[in-house]
Design a protein around this motif. Structure first.
Motif, PDB file in Angstrom:
ATOM      1  N   VAL A 131       0.825  -1.132   0.074  1.00  0.00           N
ATOM      2  CA  VAL A 131       0.059  -0.158   0.013  1.00  0.00           C
ATOM      3  C   VAL A 131       0.965   1.187   0.023  1.00  0.00           C
ATOM      4  O   VAL A 131       1.924   1.366   0.749  1.00  0.00           O
ATOM      5  N   THR A 132       0.445   2.061  -0.771  1.00  0.00           N
ATOM      6  CA  THR A 132       1.444   3.304  -0.999  1.00  0.00           C
ATOM      7  C   THR A 132       0.829   4.587  -0.171  1.00  0.00           C
ATOM      8  O   THR A 132       1.390   5.657  -0.190  1.00  0.00           O
ATOM      9  N   THR A 133      -0.464   4.565  -0.057  1.00  0.00           N
ATOM     10  CA  THR A 133      -1.349   5.768   0.611  1.00  0.00           C
ATOM     11  C   THR A 133      -2.164   5.427   1.825  1.00  0.00           C
ATOM     12  O   THR A 133      -2.899   4.377   1.806  1.00  0.00           O
ATOM     13  N   VAL A 134      -2.192   6.292   2.701  1.00  0.00           N
ATOM     14  CA  VAL A 134      -3.247   6.256   3.981  1.00  0.00           C
ATOM     15  C   VAL A 134      -4.021   7.472   3.511  1.00  0.00           C
ATOM     16  O   VAL A 134      -3.509   8.535   3.759  1.00  0.00           O
ATOM     17  N   PHE A 135      -5.328   6.889   3.558  1.00  0.00           N
ATOM     18  CA  PHE A 135      -6.245   8.175   3.321  1.00  0.00           C
ATOM     19  C   PHE A 135      -6.885   8.562   4.501  1.00  0.00           C
ATOM     20  O   PHE A 135      -7.241   7.935   5.226  1.00  0.00           O
ATOM     21  N   PHE A 136      -6.918  10.077   4.538  1.00  0.00           N
ATOM     22  CA  PHE A 136      -7.636  10.710   5.703  1.00  0.00           C
ATOM     23  C   PHE A 136      -8.930  11.526   5.023  1.00  0.00           C
ATOM     24  O   PHE A 136      -9.068  11.740   3.795  1.00  0.00           O
ATOM     25  N   GLU A 137      -9.479  12.298   5.969  1.00  0.00           N
ATOM     26  CA  GLU A 137     -10.867  12.944   5.662  1.00  0.00           C
ATOM     27  C   GLU A 137     -10.558  14.628   5.699  1.00  0.00           C
ATOM     28  O   GLU A 137      -9.783  14.729   6.610  1.00  0.00           O
TER      29      GLU A 137
ATOM     30  N   THR B 156      -4.780   9.946  13.391  1.00  0.00           N
ATOM     31  CA  THR B 156      -4.296   8.626  13.322  1.00  0.00           C
ATOM     32  C   THR B 156      -3.728   8.187  11.949  1.00  0.00           C
ATOM     33  O   THR B 156      -2.825   7.594  11.889  1.00  0.00           O
ATOM     34  N   ALA B 157      -4.517   8.808  10.785  1.00  0.00           N
ATOM     35  CA  ALA B 157      -4.011   8.379   9.538  1.00  0.00           C
ATOM     36  C   ALA B 157      -2.720   8.888   9.181  1.00  0.00           C
ATOM     37  O   ALA B 157      -1.663   8.258   8.579  1.00  0.00           O
ATOM     38  N   ARG B 158      -2.487  10.173   9.730  1.00  0.00           N
ATOM     39  CA  ARG B 158      -1.090  10.597   9.322  1.00  0.00           C
ATOM     40  C   ARG B 158       0.054   9.996  10.177  1.00  0.00           C
ATOM     41  O   ARG B 158       1.160   9.582   9.535  1.00  0.00           O
ATOM     42  N   THR B 159      -0.089   9.477  11.445  1.00  0.00           N
ATOM     43  CA  THR B 159       0.757   8.740  12.310  1.00  0.00           C
ATOM     44  C   THR B 159       0.955   7.610  11.566  1.00  0.00           C
ATOM     45  O   THR B 159       2.096   7.036  11.274  1.00  0.00           O
ATOM     46  N   LEU B 160      -0.078   6.950  10.997  1.00  0.00           N
ATOM     47  CA  LEU B 160       0.103   5.519  10.187  1.00  0.00           C
ATOM     48  C   LEU B 160       0.686   5.684   9.266  1.00  0.00           C
ATOM     49  O   LEU B 160       1.678   4.881   8.870  1.00  0.00           O
ATOM     50  N   ALA B 161       0.825   6.713   8.311  1.00  0.00           N
ATOM     51  CA  ALA B 161       1.422   6.928   7.395  1.00  0.00           C
ATOM     52  C   ALA B 161       2.963   7.158   7.522  1.00  0.00           C
ATOM     53  O   ALA B 161       3.826   6.507   6.797  1.00  0.00           O
ATOM     54  N   ALA B 162       3.215   8.010   8.589  1.00  0.00           N
ATOM     55  CA  ALA B 162       4.667   8.277   8.952  1.00  0.00           C
ATOM     56  C   ALA B 162       5.368   7.047   9.403  1.00  0.00           C
ATOM     57  O   ALA B 162       6.453   6.780   8.911  1.00  0.00           O
TER      58      ALA B 162
ATOM     59  N   THR C   3       4.560   3.958   8.631  1.00  0.00           N
ATOM     60  CA  THR C   3       4.905   2.972   7.230  1.00  0.00           C
ATOM     61  C   THR C   3       5.681   3.446   6.253  1.00  0.00           C
ATOM     62  O   THR C   3       5.595   3.027   5.356  1.00  0.00           O
ATOM     63  N   GLY C   4       6.075   4.669   6.439  1.00  0.00           N
ATOM     64  CA  GLY C   4       6.549   5.305   5.139  1.00  0.00           C
ATOM     65  C   GLY C   4       5.694   5.386   3.989  1.00  0.00           C
ATOM     66  O   GLY C   4       6.278   5.484   2.695  1.00  0.00           O
ATOM     67  N   THR C   5       4.614   5.614   4.303  1.00  0.00           N
ATOM     68  CA  THR C   5       3.605   5.927   3.081  1.00  0.00           C
ATOM     69  C   THR C   5       3.300   7.264   2.858  1.00  0.00           C
ATOM     70  O   THR C   5       3.491   8.213   3.939  1.00  0.00           O
ATOM     71  N   LYS C   6       2.452   7.506   2.017  1.00  0.00           N
ATOM     72  CA  LYS C   6       1.875   9.051   1.728  1.00  0.00           C
ATOM     73  C   LYS C   6       0.480   9.188   2.497  1.00  0.00           C
ATOM     74  O   LYS C   6      -0.268   8.270   2.480  1.00  0.00           O
ATOM     75  N   ALA C   7       0.249  10.072   2.965  1.00  0.00           N
ATOM     76  CA  ALA C   7      -1.168  10.423   3.414  1.00  0.00           C
ATOM     77  C   ALA C   7      -1.848  11.183   2.446  1.00  0.00           C
ATOM     78  O   ALA C   7      -1.269  12.629   1.843  1.00  0.00           O
ATOM     79  N   ALA C   8      -3.200  10.860   2.084  1.00  0.00           N
ATOM     80  CA  ALA C   8      -3.716  11.807   1.093  1.00  0.00           C
ATOM     81  C   ALA C   8      -5.385  11.858   1.555  1.00  0.00           C
ATOM     82  O   ALA C   8      -5.920  11.014   1.992  1.00  0.00           O
TER      83      ALA C   8
ATOM     84  N   ASP D  93     -12.372  14.324  -7.756  1.00  0.00           N
ATOM     85  CA  ASP D  93     -11.267  14.363  -6.743  1.00  0.00           C
ATOM     86  C   ASP D  93     -10.910  12.961  -6.327  1.00  0.00           C
ATOM     87  O   ASP D  93      -9.735  12.674  -6.358  1.00  0.00           O
ATOM     88  N   ASN D  94     -11.882  12.282  -5.731  1.00  0.00           N
ATOM     89  CA  ASN D  94     -11.572  11.125  -4.993  1.00  0.00           C
ATOM     90  C   ASN D  94     -11.143  10.053  -6.199  1.00  0.00           C
ATOM     91  O   ASN D  94     -10.301   9.266  -5.865  1.00  0.00           O
ATOM     92  N   LEU D  95     -11.646  10.160  -7.250  1.00  0.00           N
ATOM     93  CA  LEU D  95     -11.312   8.970  -8.508  1.00  0.00           C
ATOM     94  C   LEU D  95      -9.775   9.284  -8.649  1.00  0.00           C
ATOM     95  O   LEU D  95      -9.036   8.208  -8.831  1.00  0.00           O
ATOM     96  N   ALA D  96      -9.476  10.665  -8.829  1.00  0.00           N
ATOM     97  CA  ALA D  96      -7.915  10.990  -9.201  1.00  0.00           C
ATOM     98  C   ALA D  96      -7.252  10.398  -7.851  1.00  0.00           C
ATOM     99  O   ALA D  96      -5.915   9.731  -8.379  1.00  0.00           O
ATOM    100  N   ALA D  97      -7.500  10.667  -6.738  1.00  0.00           N
ATOM    101  CA  ALA D  97      -6.770  10.210  -5.474  1.00  0.00           C
ATOM    102  C   ALA D  97      -6.420   8.599  -5.457  1.00  0.00           C
ATOM    103  O   ALA D  97      -5.540   8.065  -5.348  1.00  0.00           O
ATOM    104  N   LEU D  98      -7.708   7.892  -5.953  1.00  0.00           N
ATOM    105  CA  LEU D  98      -7.602   6.413  -5.781  1.00  0.00           C
ATOM    106  C   LEU D  98      -6.926   5.990  -7.135  1.00  0.00           C
ATOM    107  O   LEU D  98      -5.956   5.063  -6.833  1.00  0.00           O
ATOM    108  N   ARG D  99      -6.828   6.641  -8.184  1.00  0.00           N
ATOM    109  CA  ARG D  99      -5.822   6.178  -9.290  1.00  0.00           C
ATOM    110  C   ARG D  99      -4.481   6.231  -8.969  1.00  0.00           C
ATOM    111  O   ARG D  99      -3.681   5.357  -9.292  1.00  0.00           O
ATOM    112  N   SER D 100      -4.184   7.398  -8.276  1.00  0.00           N
ATOM    113  CA  SER D 100      -2.771   7.584  -8.085  1.00  0.00           C
ATOM    114  C   SER D 100      -2.225   6.617  -6.946  1.00  0.00           C
ATOM    115  O   SER D 100      -1.224   6.056  -7.176  1.00  0.00           O
ATOM    116  N   ALA D 101      -3.247   6.425  -5.894  1.00  0.00           N
ATOM    117  CA  ALA D 101      -2.742   5.604  -4.930  1.00  0.00           C
ATOM    118  C   ALA D 101      -2.720   4.099  -5.269  1.00  0.00           C
ATOM    119  O   ALA D 101      -1.813   3.433  -4.741  1.00  0.00           O
TER     120      ALA D 101
END
Ligand SMILES: [Zn+2]
Length: 316
Positions: free
Chosen positions: A256-262, A269-275, A277-282, A304-312
């Motif tokens: 997994v490359t990305t942890v999604f937040f809202e 929590t999402a940002r901490t998890l991303a940090a 695991t060395g993944t991106k938060a988006a 916007d969500n579709l673009a974020a999903l395609r990138s992740a």
């Protein structure tokens, strides 16, 4: 007959002796209670239908389909989070006076109670339009509750739009053709959105989406993704350390490359998890509220969500 407010009833005959006025008041109250005193079908002063919506997606539908014939009040303020919303007395009053309340039973208990106790002229429970599914295995607490987040599936959302249109046409038949035309246009947009999701997510390197709360079950199911929610069906369900450890493992094994937040719930929590695991938060927006409806709407956020999903997910 023009619509008469309680206030105008109180002051409508100052010259009549008090006993007679009192009797009239009792009669008016009795007739109102028995439903014999017909009020105008159109409730706002300017003749528009008075529609209350539990939260943004339903307010969006009422505005898109109702156009100039409706005055829409969203019970969840822009930028506020709809789960576990509390209502002010004036909002409860608005529900009682509404020509139509659009809500989803189970998502906002305060709205459910206000509709049940205050009887707006008509109510559309969207949970009766789209079958709510149990998406199971959501990690914490609510593993076997019905998932309320149907609006994130454009196909289900189009069914709700259809029901809103039918209800507006029933309540205000004089404008049925307008409601029908606007709903058809919106339906076209939602079909295009669905087609773009299908095409955009058809060829991806990954399927797992780590989300802030379990809002994307219907979307994941529709487009062949696997949701891995940090919190449960409500954003304030706190994940346990064991649950977080499980997600960390999954992030590693599935690449997994990305942890999604809202946008509305805390991203901590999402940002901490991303940090960790060395993944991106988006951002992946569950469209439970919109901060500035003049800049964004359901369709723009879904894109916007579709673009974020395609990138992740590494989609081509
Ligand atoms: Zn939610």
């Amino acid at each position: 007959m023009p619509f008469r407010t309680a206030e105008s009833r109180r002051r409508f005959r100052p010259g009549v002796p008090a006993r007679v006025a009192g009797l009239v008041a009792v009669l008016v109250a009795a007739l109102t209670l028995s439903g014999c005193l017909k009020q105008s079908d159109q409730h706002t002063a300017d003749g528009r239908l008075d529609v209350v919506a539990g939260f943004y997606p339903f307010a969006y539908l009422a505005e898109q389909i109702g156009g100039d014939h409706v005055a829409v009040r969203n019970l969840t303020k822009p930028g506020a989070e709809p789960h576990d919303l509390e209502l002010t007395p004036s909002q409860v009053g608005a529900v009682s006076k509404a020509d139509l309340a659009i809500y989803e039973k189970g998502l906002q208990p305060a709205v459910d109670a206000a509709v049940a106790q205050n009887k707006p002229k008509a109510a559309l429970d969207t949970a009766t339009v789209v079958h709510l599914e149990d998406h199971g295995d959501l990690g914490e607490g609510d593993a076997h509750s019905a998932d309320p987040h149907v609006w994130l599936d454009p196909v289900d959302f189009a069914k709700i739009a259809d029901a809103v249109s039918a209800e507006l046409q029933r309540i205000d038949p004089a404008h049925a053709a307008d409601f029908q035309a606007k709903q058809s246009a919106l339906d076209g947009e939602l079909r295009t959105l669905d087609a773009d999701y299908r095409a955009g997510l058809a060829h991806c390197q990954r399927q797992d989406i780590v989300t802030s709360h379990a809002a994307f079950g219907y979307l994941a199911e529709r487009y062949g993704l696997v949701q891995v929610p940090i919190a449960g069906l409500s954003p304030d369900d706190e994940p346990s350390a064991a649950h977080l450890a499980k997600i960390q493992d999954l992030i590693k094994t599935k690449g997994v490359t990305t942890v999604f937040f809202e946008t509305l719930a805390s991203p901590k929590t999402a940002r901490t998890l991303a940090a960790d695991t060395g993944t991106k938060a988006a951002v992946l927006d569950p469209i439970e509220g919109v901060k500035d409806p003049s800049k964004q709407d359901y369709l723009s956020i879904m894109r916007d969500n579709l673009a974020a999903l395609r990138s992740a997910l590494g989609c081509s």
